[in-house]
Write an enzyme that holds these catalytic residues in place. Structure first.
Site, PDB file in Angstrom:
ATOM      1  N   LYS A 173       0.892  -1.147   0.012  1.00  0.00           N
ATOM      2  CA  LYS A 173       0.138   0.017  -0.012  1.00  0.00           C
ATOM      3  C   LYS A 173       0.720   1.329  -0.034  1.00  0.00           C
ATOM      4  O   LYS A 173       0.635   2.265  -0.689  1.00  0.00           O
ATOM      5  CB  LYS A 173      -0.998  -0.152   1.416  1.00  0.00           C
ATOM      6  CG  LYS A 173      -2.163  -1.060   0.959  1.00  0.00           C
ATOM      7  CD  LYS A 173      -2.996  -1.292   2.303  1.00  0.00           C
ATOM      8  CE  LYS A 173      -3.870  -2.188   2.112  1.00  0.00           C
ATOM      9  NZ  LYS A 173      -4.383  -2.890   3.232  1.00  0.00           N
TER      10      LYS A 173
ATOM     11  N   GLN B 146      -4.901  -1.455   9.446  1.00  0.00           N
ATOM     12  CA  GLN B 146      -4.769  -2.855   8.921  1.00  0.00           C
ATOM     13  C   GLN B 146      -5.305  -4.028   9.959  1.00  0.00           C
ATOM     14  O   GLN B 146      -5.099  -4.084  10.990  1.00  0.00           O
ATOM     15  CB  GLN B 146      -2.989  -3.191   8.697  1.00  0.00           C
ATOM     16  CG  GLN B 146      -3.125  -4.496   7.759  1.00  0.00           C
ATOM     17  CD  GLN B 146      -3.338  -4.462   6.436  1.00  0.00           C
ATOM     18  OE1 GLN B 146      -3.829  -3.487   5.827  1.00  0.00           O
ATOM     19  NE2 GLN B 146      -3.696  -5.532   5.907  1.00  0.00           N
TER      20      GLN B 146
ATOM     21  N   ASP C 124     -11.197   2.608   3.916  1.00  0.00           N
ATOM     22  CA  ASP C 124     -11.378   1.024   3.427  1.00  0.00           C
ATOM     23  C   ASP C 124     -12.939   0.605   3.171  1.00  0.00           C
ATOM     24  O   ASP C 124     -13.364  -0.286   2.853  1.00  0.00           O
ATOM     25  CB  ASP C 124     -11.011   0.332   4.792  1.00  0.00           C
ATOM     26  CG  ASP C 124      -9.787  -0.521   4.791  1.00  0.00           C
ATOM     27  OD1 ASP C 124      -9.488  -0.856   3.638  1.00  0.00           O
ATOM     28  OD2 ASP C 124      -8.950  -0.556   5.646  1.00  0.00           O
TER      29      ASP C 124
HETATM   30  N1  GUN Z   1      -6.496  -6.813   6.068  1.00  0.00           N
HETATM   31  C1  GUN Z   1      -6.681  -7.787   4.722  1.00  0.00           C
HETATM   32  N2  GUN Z   1      -7.387  -6.992   3.749  1.00  0.00           N
HETATM   33  C2  GUN Z   1      -7.578  -5.609   4.558  1.00  0.00           C
HETATM   34  C3  GUN Z   1      -8.293  -4.551   3.694  1.00  0.00           C
HETATM   35  O1  GUN Z   1      -8.584  -4.445   2.679  1.00  0.00           O
HETATM   36  N3  GUN Z   1      -8.184  -3.427   4.550  1.00  0.00           N
HETATM   37  C4  GUN Z   1      -7.649  -3.522   5.989  1.00  0.00           C
HETATM   38  N4  GUN Z   1      -7.712  -2.328   6.574  1.00  0.00           N
HETATM   39  N5  GUN Z   1      -7.075  -4.653   6.351  1.00  0.00           N
HETATM   40  C5  GUN Z   1      -7.189  -5.831   5.672  1.00  0.00           C
END
Ligand code: GUN
Length: 277
Positions: free
Chosen positions: A52, A96, A119
């Protein structure tokens, strides 16, 4: 021959579009900033977060990194979220998941300002999606819609079957397909006659979390198959929820794993960041 939907290529196109947009925004004095919060040492989460941050760098989004120890208390994490909510230089906040077991994930997600919830997990944004209002949309399902549209696959009037009802993928996916005027069926672990139901699909979206579960017995000839799963098999090879080799000659289009839906999640996260400004 099936169309193999190239998620890597499509996600790169989106990232290039965003890069141009961010350059223009910079000329107008607008900066995009994403705060990324990681608690603990989960190796998969570390890889996701690194990817990311790399995407942010490519597009020109400033990323702020908060890497907190496993023992961080819920109160400490909530205090950080509150600080980021109040920081006018921060446009997007991403915590996350998964969080360590002693932290209430729902409480943390609900504490993120809905306007910064890139998200799309905040109940306010989920609610907006369900009543057709504009808000932040969960990145993986939004990425699936983009993949279909950019591959020239019509959605309106199609029979869409989704296998999986998670809050992150299955449920928002159903709402987005409904918004695009598909006829939507959501299947789950208690669905009876899953094969028969899945076989109705013109567009079959699989997000059930079971490696190579869906074979051609679940797929109508000529259907479009979107595989949201990602696993490592017994030989450490990446695979999805769909048995790709079994279905590929039977479908009109399919997403591979890796290189299908996966790269789209980050591209849509970047889009949410840019749109949060
Ligand atoms: N963990 C696995 N996929 C995601 C996601 O799309 N966003 C977040 N914040 N955590 C994750």
């Amino acid at each position: 021959m099936a169309l193999v939907i190239d998620g890597k290529k499509i996600s790169n196109e989106i990232k290039d579009e965003l890069k141009l947009k961010v350059e223009k925004m910079k000329e107008e004095g607008k900066q995009v900033t994403l705060a990324v919060v990681l608690v603990g040492d989960d190796p998969a989460s570390k890889v996701y977060v690194a990817n990311k941050k790399k995407a942010c760098e490519y597009i020109g989004i400033r990323s702020l990194s908060y890497e907190l120890p496993e023992q961080t208390s819920q109160a400490e994490l909530l205090a950080l979220v509150e600080k980021l909510n109040n920081d006018t230089d921060v446009n997007g906040i991403l915590v996350q998941l998964p969080l360590p077991a002693h932290i209430d994930e729902e409480a943390v997600l609900a504490a993120i300002s809905p306007a910064k919830d890139v998200d799309g997990f905040h109940p306010m944004n989920v609610g907006k999606l369900s009543i057709g209002q504009k808000g932040m949309v969960s990145c993986t399902p939004a990425g699936v819609i983009e993949l279909l549209k950019r591959s020239g696959i019509g959605i309106e009037g199609k029979e869409c079957v989704i296998i999986g009802r998670s809050n992150i993928v299955g449920k928002p996916m159903a709402l987005l397909m409904l918004k695009e005027n598909a006829t939507v069926t959501v299947c789950h672990s208690r669905t009876k006659n899953l094969k028969e139901v899945a076989k109705r699909a013109d567009i079959l979206i699989v997000a059930m979390g079971k490696p190579r579960f869906v074979n051609k017995e679940y797929v109508k000839e000529g259907a479009v198959v979107i595989d949201v799963g990602i696993h490592r098999d017994e030989n450490n090879k990446l695979c999805g929820d769909v048995d790709y080799n079994d279905v590929v000659d039977h479908v009109s289009a399919i997403t591979p794993v890796p290189g299908g839906v996966g790269p789209m999640t980050i591209a849509m996260l970047m889009k949410n960041c840019v749109e949060s400004v």
